[in-house]
Design a protein around this motif. Sequence first.
Motif, PDB file in Angstrom:
ATOM      1  N   LYS A   4       0.910  -1.434  -0.369  1.00 19.41           N
ATOM      2  CA  LYS A   4      -0.068   0.137  -0.163  1.00 19.41           C
ATOM      3  C   LYS A   4       1.453   1.718   0.347  1.00 19.41           C
ATOM      4  CE  LYS A   4      -0.793   0.500   4.689  1.00 19.41           C
ATOM      5  NZ  LYS A   4      -1.685   0.457   6.159  1.00 19.41           N
ATOM      6  N   ILE A   5       0.212   2.284  -0.582  1.00 22.75           N
ATOM      7  CA  ILE A   5       0.866   3.887  -0.720  1.00 22.75           C
ATOM      8  C   ILE A   5      -0.019   4.888   0.536  1.00 22.75           C
ATOM      9  CG2 ILE A   5       2.000   5.138  -1.860  1.00 22.75           C
ATOM     10  CD1 ILE A   5       1.197   3.913  -4.122  1.00 22.75           C
ATOM     11  N   VAL A   6       0.486   5.333   1.507  1.00 26.70           N
ATOM     12  CA  VAL A   6       0.149   6.557   2.323  1.00 26.70           C
ATOM     13  C   VAL A   6       0.203   7.425   1.505  1.00 26.70           C
ATOM     14  CG1 VAL A   6      -0.300   6.831   4.822  1.00 26.70           C
ATOM     15  CG2 VAL A   6      -0.701   4.310   4.297  1.00 26.70           C
ATOM     16  N   PRO A   7      -0.395   8.687   1.531  1.00 25.91           N
ATOM     17  CA  PRO A   7      -0.034   9.394   1.072  1.00 25.91           C
ATOM     18  C   PRO A   7       0.148  10.901   2.341  1.00 25.91           C
ATOM     19  CG  PRO A   7      -1.237   9.416  -0.186  1.00 25.91           C
ATOM     20  CD  PRO A   7      -1.736   8.497   0.663  1.00 25.91           C
ATOM     21  N   ALA A 220      -0.086  21.335  -2.838  1.00 29.24           N
ATOM     22  CA  ALA A 220       1.330  21.116  -4.316  1.00 29.24           C
ATOM     23  C   ALA A 220       1.137  21.119  -5.478  1.00 29.24           C
ATOM     24  CB  ALA A 220       1.515  19.401  -3.497  1.00 29.24           C
ATOM     25  N   SER A 221       1.656  21.382  -6.306  1.00 28.04           N
ATOM     26  CA  SER A 221       2.079  21.651  -8.046  1.00 28.04           C
ATOM     27  C   SER A 221       3.002  21.434  -8.033  1.00 28.04           C
ATOM     28  CB  SER A 221       1.166  23.289  -7.723  1.00 28.04           C
ATOM     29  OG  SER A 221       2.519  24.286  -7.567  1.00 28.04           O
ATOM     30  N   GLY A 222       3.557  21.973  -9.279  1.00 28.94           N
ATOM     31  CA  GLY A 222       4.442  21.918  -9.901  1.00 28.94           C
ATOM     32  C   GLY A 222       4.986  19.791 -10.767  1.00 28.94           C
ATOM     33  N   ALA A 223       6.325  19.845 -10.535  1.00 27.22           N
ATOM     34  CA  ALA A 223       6.081  18.534 -11.271  1.00 27.22           C
ATOM     35  C   ALA A 223       6.051  17.791 -10.379  1.00 27.22           C
ATOM     36  CB  ALA A 223       7.826  18.098 -11.098  1.00 27.22           C
ATOM     37  N   THR A 224       5.019  16.922 -11.456  1.00 26.76           N
ATOM     38  CA  THR A 224       4.140  15.407 -10.480  1.00 26.76           C
ATOM     39  C   THR A 224       4.563  13.682 -11.136  1.00 26.76           C
ATOM     40  OG1 THR A 224       2.279  16.889 -11.934  1.00 26.76           O
ATOM     41  CG2 THR A 224       1.784  15.061 -10.688  1.00 26.76           C
ATOM     42  N   VAL A 225       5.008  12.820 -10.230  1.00 25.01           N
ATOM     43  CA  VAL A 225       5.221  11.453 -10.278  1.00 25.01           C
ATOM     44  C   VAL A 225       3.700  11.084 -10.051  1.00 25.01           C
ATOM     45  CG1 VAL A 225       7.223  12.160  -9.916  1.00 25.01           C
ATOM     46  CG2 VAL A 225       5.827  11.212  -7.737  1.00 25.01           C
ATOM     47  N   LYS A 226       3.517   9.861 -10.174  1.00 25.66           N
ATOM     48  CA  LYS A 226       3.178   8.512 -10.064  1.00 25.66           C
ATOM     49  C   LYS A 226       3.402   7.942 -10.222  1.00 25.66           C
ATOM     50  CE  LYS A 226       0.861   5.923 -13.492  1.00 25.66           C
ATOM     51  NZ  LYS A 226       0.207   5.624 -14.636  1.00 25.66           N
ATOM     52  N   VAL A 227       3.091   6.971  -8.268  1.00 27.92           N
ATOM     53  CA  VAL A 227       3.844   6.015  -7.923  1.00 27.92           C
ATOM     54  C   VAL A 227       3.216   5.090  -7.365  1.00 27.92           C
ATOM     55  CG1 VAL A 227       4.494   5.121  -6.514  1.00 27.92           C
ATOM     56  CG2 VAL A 227       5.107   7.704  -6.445  1.00 27.92           C
ATOM     57  N   THR A 228       3.760   3.152  -8.621  1.00 29.52           N
ATOM     58  CA  THR A 228       2.373   2.818  -8.589  1.00 29.52           C
ATOM     59  C   THR A 228       3.603   1.133  -7.831  1.00 29.52           C
ATOM     60  OG1 THR A 228       2.040   3.012 -10.844  1.00 29.52           O
ATOM     61  CG2 THR A 228       1.669   0.571 -10.079  1.00 29.52           C
ATOM     62  N   VAL A 229       2.507   0.921  -6.993  1.00 30.32           N
ATOM     63  CA  VAL A 229       3.019  -1.245  -5.986  1.00 30.32           C
ATOM     64  C   VAL A 229       1.946  -1.182  -6.144  1.00 30.32           C
ATOM     65  CG1 VAL A 229       3.685  -1.097  -3.192  1.00 30.32           C
ATOM     66  CG2 VAL A 229       4.051   1.441  -4.967  1.00 30.32           C
ATOM     67  N   ASP A 231      -1.534  -2.560  -6.930  1.00 27.72           N
ATOM     68  CA  ASP A 231      -3.292  -2.113  -7.437  1.00 27.72           C
ATOM     69  C   ASP A 231      -2.966  -1.109  -6.798  1.00 27.72           C
ATOM     70  OD1 ASP A 231      -3.221  -4.763  -8.769  1.00 27.72           O
ATOM     71  OD2 ASP A 231      -4.764  -5.161  -6.848  1.00 27.72           O
ATOM     72  N   GLU A 232      -2.245   0.060  -5.954  1.00 29.28           N
ATOM     73  CA  GLU A 232      -2.148   0.666  -5.955  1.00 29.28           C
ATOM     74  C   GLU A 232      -1.207   2.197  -6.774  1.00 29.28           C
ATOM     75  OE1 GLU A 232      -3.036   1.627  -2.178  1.00 29.28           O
ATOM     76  OE2 GLU A 232      -4.319   0.513  -2.086  1.00 29.28           O
ATOM     77  N   VAL A 233      -2.384   3.166  -6.400  1.00 29.07           N
ATOM     78  CA  VAL A 233      -1.304   3.752  -7.963  1.00 29.07           C
ATOM     79  C   VAL A 233      -1.506   5.437  -7.173  1.00 29.07           C
ATOM     80  CG1 VAL A 233      -1.540   5.382  -9.928  1.00 29.07           C
ATOM     81  CG2 VAL A 233      -2.154   2.699  -9.928  1.00 29.07           C
ATOM     82  N   VAL A 234      -0.381   6.533  -6.300  1.00 27.29           N
ATOM     83  CA  VAL A 234      -0.595   7.457  -5.951  1.00 27.29           C
ATOM     84  C   VAL A 234       0.028   8.555  -6.531  1.00 27.29           C
ATOM     85  CG1 VAL A 234      -0.656   8.714  -4.223  1.00 27.29           C
ATOM     86  CG2 VAL A 234      -1.310   6.753  -4.229  1.00 27.29           C
ATOM     87  N   LYS A 237       3.043  15.315  -5.929  1.00 28.25           N
ATOM     88  CA  LYS A 237       3.607  16.781  -6.934  1.00 28.25           C
ATOM     89  C   LYS A 237       4.533  17.592  -5.995  1.00 28.25           C
ATOM     90  CE  LYS A 237      -0.721  18.126  -8.940  1.00 28.25           C
ATOM     91  NZ  LYS A 237       0.191  18.315 -10.342  1.00 28.25           N
ATOM     92  N   GLU A 238       5.221  18.542  -5.968  1.00 31.56           N
ATOM     93  CA  GLU A 238       6.229  18.850  -5.157  1.00 31.56           C
ATOM     94  C   GLU A 238       6.457  18.940  -3.854  1.00 31.56           C
ATOM     95  OE1 GLU A 238       8.542  22.432  -6.523  1.00 31.56           O
ATOM     96  OE2 GLU A 238       8.071  21.297  -9.611  1.00 31.56           O
ATOM     97  N   GLY A 239       6.668  18.719  -2.703  1.00 34.15           N
ATOM     98  CA  GLY A 239       6.598  18.768  -1.356  1.00 34.15           C
ATOM     99  C   GLY A 239       5.892  17.341  -0.799  1.00 34.15           C
ATOM    100  N   ASP A 240       5.681  17.558  -1.593  1.00 33.34           N
ATOM    101  CA  ASP A 240       3.921  15.532  -1.440  1.00 33.34           C
ATOM    102  C   ASP A 240       5.694  14.646  -0.754  1.00 33.34           C
ATOM    103  OD1 ASP A 240       1.816  16.727  -1.998  1.00 33.34           O
ATOM    104  OD2 ASP A 240       1.196  15.697  -3.198  1.00 33.34           O
ATOM    105  N   GLY A 241       4.678  13.653  -0.076  1.00 30.73           N
ATOM    106  CA  GLY A 241       5.210  12.591   0.097  1.00 30.73           C
ATOM    107  C   GLY A 241       4.915  11.078  -0.142  1.00 30.73           C
ATOM    108  N   ALA A 242       4.976  10.184   0.263  1.00 30.70           N
ATOM    109  CA  ALA A 242       4.470   8.560   0.920  1.00 30.70           C
ATOM    110  C   ALA A 242       4.448   7.817   1.535  1.00 30.70           C
ATOM    111  CB  ALA A 242       3.553   9.005  -0.710  1.00 30.70           C
ATOM    112  N   TYR A 243       4.485   7.055   2.324  1.00 33.90           N
ATOM    113  CA  TYR A 243       4.912   5.746   3.366  1.00 33.90           C
ATOM    114  C   TYR A 243       4.738   4.853   2.459  1.00 33.90           C
ATOM    115  CZ  TYR A 243       4.019   9.213   7.214  1.00 33.90           C
ATOM    116  OH  TYR A 243       4.297   9.763   8.497  1.00 33.90           O
ATOM    117  N   ILE A 244       5.354   4.212   1.687  1.00 35.75           N
ATOM    118  CA  ILE A 244       4.818   2.785   1.118  1.00 35.75           C
ATOM    119  C   ILE A 244       5.142   1.519   1.709  1.00 35.75           C
ATOM    120  CG2 ILE A 244       6.195   1.384  -1.065  1.00 35.75           C
ATOM    121  CD1 ILE A 244       6.391   4.630  -1.938  1.00 35.75           C
ATOM    122  N   MET A 245       4.123   0.331   1.536  1.00 39.06           N
ATOM    123  CA  MET A 245       4.700  -0.521   2.095  1.00 39.06           C
ATOM    124  C   MET A 245       4.870  -1.591   0.944  1.00 39.06           C
ATOM    125  SD  MET A 245       4.067   1.353   4.910  1.00 39.06           S
ATOM    126  CE  MET A 245       2.351   1.797   4.927  1.00 39.06           C
TER     127      MET A 245
END
Length: 272
Positions: A4-7, A220-229, A231-234, A237-245
């Motif tokens: 899972k991904i927890v933003p 958050a705005s600006g550059a954007t990434v998509k994180v896939t783990v 079936d989880e997708v989040v 953007k800039e300044g955002d983070g996420a806990y990933i298990m």
Amino acid sequence: MVMKIVPRFSQDRGHADHGWLHSFHTFSFASYHGSGHDAFGSLRVINEDRVESGTGFGTHPHREFEIFSYVVAGELEHRDSMGNIEVLKRGDLQMTSAGTGIRHSEKAYGPNQVHFLQIWSVPDTKGLPPKYYTRHFSDDEKKDTWVRIVAPSRATGVSDNREVTDHSPAPVHSPVTLFATLLSPSVSIPHTFPKPISAASPAKSYIHVVQTSGYNTGKASGATVKVTVGDEVVELKEGDGAYIMGESGKEMNVENVGDRVVEVLLFDVDAE
């Protein structure tokens, strides 16, 4: 094992504006407490700091922490009680193993603001002698690949030599590995989850998108990434983070879905 991904969205981070210092706190720090975000494994601090020219953190003590600074823009002057004096620039990674105790200062050097990330982790051994390291990793090296810039001292390819020239990662006495990338638009890169220290625990990672396009206390705005783990997708953007298990041996994928290069840090936490 559930993946899972927890933003951890940028606007939800702790924030302090002291005029000379603009700081975001991923975890509890200074007067920022009570959010429930106190640590992640051995990670204790991820502060995204901007320090104005001619100012900075005066001389102060630390014990029993591994403290590293990742310089994004500007210049950072480091001085410590071990006699180290150094001006760090973009691409530099500075690590202080505080051990039994050090005193240091960090100040903006030159005419411009310095933007850097200050990161602390808890060592797995107490009472170590204090040590200091710097490493440099160019933008070209980090282009569209994960570059290992910090790693446990026991890991393969990690040198305890302060004067290394082969760009090996800075050694830490914590089960933390830090990777960095500069990811081009439409490019994706995978990362394989390592084996966790405890077989009963999931593999844990933390991802942080650096706020490179400007100081922003709002959404958050600006550059954007998509994180896939799995079936989880989040999207982050800039300044955002996420806990990933995740699960050891499985992959996460990080894709730049924006219109500009994005700077991303990825921590493997409490891994063998």
